[in-house]
Design an enzyme around this catalytic site. Structure first.
Site, mmCIF file in Angstrom:
data_model
loop_
_atom_site.group_PDB
_atom_site.id
_atom_site.type_symbol
_atom_site.label_atom_id
_atom_site.label_comp_id
_atom_site.label_asym_id
_atom_site.label_seq_id
_atom_site.Cartn_x
_atom_site.Cartn_y
_atom_site.Cartn_z
ATOM 1 N N ARG A 328 0.702 -1.145 0.012
ATOM 2 C CA ARG A 328 0.076 -0.012 -0.212
ATOM 3 C C ARG A 328 0.757 1.406 -0.030
ATOM 4 O O ARG A 328 0.451 2.222 -0.843
ATOM 5 C CB ARG A 328 -0.873 0.104 1.159
ATOM 6 C CG ARG A 328 -1.981 -0.948 1.055
ATOM 7 C CD ARG A 328 -2.972 -1.048 2.160
ATOM 8 N NE ARG A 328 -4.239 -1.469 2.137
ATOM 9 C CZ ARG A 328 -5.019 -1.778 2.980
ATOM 10 N NH1 ARG A 328 -4.946 -1.229 4.231
ATOM 11 N NH2 ARG A 328 -6.302 -2.480 2.904
ATOM 12 N N GLU A 468 -6.985 -1.449 16.026
ATOM 13 C CA GLU A 468 -6.315 -0.487 15.597
ATOM 14 C C GLU A 468 -5.884 0.481 16.565
ATOM 15 O O GLU A 468 -5.028 1.572 16.409
ATOM 16 C CB GLU A 468 -7.190 0.552 14.363
ATOM 17 C CG GLU A 468 -6.397 1.446 13.632
ATOM 18 C CD GLU A 468 -7.066 2.200 12.477
ATOM 19 O OE1 GLU A 468 -6.578 3.104 11.892
ATOM 20 O OE2 GLU A 468 -8.234 1.767 12.513
#
Length: 501
Positions: A328, A468
């Protein structure tokens, strides 16, 4: 995105808890006069990590588990992804003839992490993969028979639920948790941890009846935790000030794929409690995003499906500029360099063959909402987007030659991922421009999902975290499809740890 989330608008009211005297001290030395309610296990956040923790806690014998969600719907940011999860060594992979292993998955992630990812935590997550895969199936999650190739991987391993949305995980897991007896409440915003004189977390202060954007709404209540507290509140992608403090380039002008509730509340409170911050400046942008829609959108699903057999073109040159399935960060950085002569953004074009793109329902949505467009010829693409025609034609011919020969001599793309699919008319074309997507940084945990104190390096008693909100696991760049299983793996781990404590 409204139709994706409409079914998540579930409500619940909280019954008043028994009033009990409180003898412990709270945050900053404040001493609440009473506990308003008490539960065996408290979980804050109803995304992948929180619901996995709830289900696993009940599996491990918990009798009273509660999940608090600050927003008016369940699932948080988790509902907005593409419904993908990377697992290694599943029966579906074997059925499709895909050779893979947890070892290979960790190797791929370490490479993407640029030397600062945690091998220990990645291995712990990858090895729990088969358990998580089966657990989600036990909850009623239904996977497609097709496995997707995501960027930076050595094997095709991204399993996708049929809904092609994170809601395909959230709804079955939420239903299962409730059937098991887990109590769930929306509009309950976590405010503070409550600790006793020894520093152990013994409860939380929560704002009951909270409405997002109205920070003083609702009433403050104190909730006691018999075993401990699991923080699963997600990242801080929508907290503009906080993310700019880590990376000044991520201003309000930079788009974000996250739900608006991703403001880092749990992270900030754990930092105030002395937790160790790690890698906060590593904030990832999604290279599959479209500038022609808000949030995560439909374009992400379209590009994720089509990257393996499609090409990304610089509009100035008509040529490819990257490996479309690189990790990414590599792709996002290269996409951000696509500029016009005045330095303004000139988003790249993803050109996909309709004969393959139409096999995924995302094509219908991107065309319907003007996120992508259909063209009958290369000339039509060049004319519409002002791309030099001759180089574009040559690039497409070159690409089809790579497909025939099984080797990408331009950028080294894995050609087996494209399955021999050539780029022929008609074409579906989508613009690409990265958006803030995932926070690699957060607070530090160990393989027991215990939160580590900055001052001592030891666990803060009674406090666990997953998802996260944690940091240091993925390093500089997280591979696609790897947050879902990692969130669930550490949610499961937190539940096991809290039940064994």
């Amino acid at each position: 995105m409204h139709d994706r989330r409409s079914f998540m608008k579930l409500g619940a009211g909280m019954a008043a808890g028994a009033m009990m005297p409180m003898v412990a001290s709270a945050k900053c030395g404040d001493e609440p006069t009473q506990w308003d309610s008490e539960h065996e296990v408290i979980i804050i956040g109803s995304g992948f990590a929180g619901l996995a923790a709830a289900v696993e806690a009940m599996r491990k014998g918990a009798k009273d588990v509660v999940v608090f969600e600050k927003m008016g719907v369940y699932g948080g940011n988790s509902t907005l992804n593409a419904g993908q999860a990377c697992f290694a060594g599943t029966e579906l992979q074997k059925k499709l003839g895909i050779k893979d292993s947890a070892e290979l998955m960790v190797k791929d992630q370490l490479k993407s992490g640029r030397g600062i990812a945690s091998e220990t935590l990645l291995r712990h997550s990858a090895e729990l993969g088969p358990y998580i895969y089966q657990m989600t199936k036990d909850c009623g999650c239904v996977y497609r028979d097709h496995i997707i190739t995501t960027g930076g991987t050595s094997a095709t391993r991204s399993h996708q639920v049929v809904e092609r949305s994170g809601s395909g995980f959230i709804r079955p897991m939420l239903d299962t948790a409730r059937k098991m007896g887990v109590k769930t409440f929306i509009r309950h915003k976590f405010e503070h941890l409550i600790r006793d004189n020894s520093g152990r977390v013994i409860g939380i202060q929560v704002r009951k009846g909270y409405h997002f954007g109205h920070e003083e709404s609702g009433e403050l209540i104190n909730v006691k935790a018999q075993r401990g507290v699991i923080i699963a509140t997600g990242g801080f992608g929508y907290n503009i000030n906080f993310r700019m403090a880590q990376d000044p380039t991520l201003t309000a002008e930079v788009g974000c794929t996250n739900a608006k509730g991703a403001t880092g509340d749990g992270l900030i409170e754990m930092l105030a409690a002395g937790a160790t911050p790690v890698h906060l400046a590593h904030i990832q942008s999604g290279p599959w995003a479209s500038p022609d829609e808000g949030g995560f959108g439909y374009g992400a699903g379209f590009s994720l499906y089509n990257f393996p057999h499609s090409i990304a073109i610089d509009r100035n040159t008509g040529q490819r500029f990257m490996n479309e399935i690189a990790d990414r960060k590599t792709r996002a950085d290269l996409e951000l360099q696509r500029r016009d002569k005045d330095g303004n953004p000139n988003p790249a074009l993803l050109i996909a063959p309709k004969h393959e793109a139409q096999k995924d329902p995302s094509m219908h949505n991107v065309l319907k909402y003007n996120v992508a467009w259909e063209f009958d010829s290369v000339e039509a693409i060049a004319n519409h987007f002002d791309v030099p025609l001759a180089p574009l034609k040559k690039q497409i011919d070159d690409w089809n030659g790579f497909v025939e020969n099984g080797e990408d001599t331009q950028f080294g793309k894995r050609m087996d991922a494209g399955r021999g699919i050539k780029l022929t008319a008609p074409f579906i074309v989508q613009r690409l421009w990265p958006k803030v997507h995932y926070c690699q940084g957060g607070i530090q945990i160990n393989t027991k999902a215990e939160v580590l104190a900055a001052k001592t390096g030891k666990p803060i008693p009674g406090l666990y975290a997953a998802g996260e909100v944690t940091g240091g696991i993925h390093g500089v760049s997280r591979l696609g499809g790897c947050s879902t299983p990692e969130c669930m793996a550490f949610g499961v781990t937190a539940a096991r740890s809290i039940m064994e404590a």
